[in-house]
Design an enzyme around this catalytic site. Sequence first.
Site, mmCIF file in Angstrom:
data_model
loop_
_atom_site.group_PDB
_atom_site.id
_atom_site.type_symbol
_atom_site.label_atom_id
_atom_site.label_comp_id
_atom_site.label_asym_id
_atom_site.label_seq_id
_atom_site.Cartn_x
_atom_site.Cartn_y
_atom_site.Cartn_z
ATOM 1 N N GLU A 43 -71.846 -54.247 -33.063
ATOM 2 C CA GLU A 43 -72.201 -55.469 -33.788
ATOM 3 C C GLU A 43 -73.094 -56.336 -32.909
ATOM 4 O OE1 GLU A 43 -70.195 -59.751 -34.843
ATOM 5 O OE2 GLU A 43 -68.895 -57.989 -34.943
ATOM 6 N N THR A 71 -71.533 -63.210 -37.074
ATOM 7 C CA THR A 71 -71.818 -64.638 -36.957
ATOM 8 C C THR A 71 -72.810 -65.080 -38.036
ATOM 9 O OG1 THR A 71 -71.611 -64.259 -34.556
ATOM 10 C CG2 THR A 71 -72.089 -66.482 -35.256
ATOM 11 N N LYS A 131 -61.618 -59.828 -40.927
ATOM 12 C CA LYS A 131 -61.538 -60.142 -39.498
ATOM 13 C C LYS A 131 -60.518 -61.261 -39.290
ATOM 14 C CE LYS A 131 -64.855 -62.606 -37.485
ATOM 15 N NZ LYS A 131 -66.085 -62.989 -36.742
#
Length: 215
Positions: A43, A71, A131
């Site tokens: 990622e 993000t 997550k």
Amino acid sequence: MSESFWLSTLKQERAIAVIRAPTFELGQQMARAVAMGGMRLIEITWNSDRAPELIASLRSELPGCLVGTGTLLTRAQLQAAIAAGAQFLFTPHVDFGLIQLALQQGVPIVPGALSPTEIVTAWQAGANSVKVFPVQAVGGTTYIRNLQGPLGQIPLIPTGGVTVENAKDFLAAGAIAVGLSGNLFPAAAIQAGNWPAIAQQARILCQQVANVSIS
């Protein structure tokens, strides 16, 4: 990418390298190092230097890996990430619009959540994995284990406090996979450009998580 392929890949790989790179070149080196160590899920955070170019470059250079981004905060960022070739998407929050946009494009999205309400909200909105961030702030492995009773059907990916040493404990507690950032990339090794040391960190991590049985 199909939902079943994404979930099966998570179960197989079990660990995601999260790279927040201050420079494009550093991001390349970090990704190469963890790939050399055997990691296949990478990622690149969207606030990395030249993130779209870095994602595209790594997709070409590391065809054996899945390269995604995280993000992501806005619709524009998500659309740009998909255009850059991101194969999976992470957000630090639950946003119905972003989840639906990703689903329409056929790209797995993993929203960030913390409370049981947030986790269920993300899952009901269509996310096939969630997550749990920042997991260490709410009890770490104990929190993941306690969620299994009521929410065991939701694939959870804890981040924020996961280390090479405790990754296996999160998996044993019920997580489908884990995300690691700073602990996987020791500052001293980064500063010295000691990429073999980082590759070894990744190799140790892969060995640790491979020994954990996940139902």
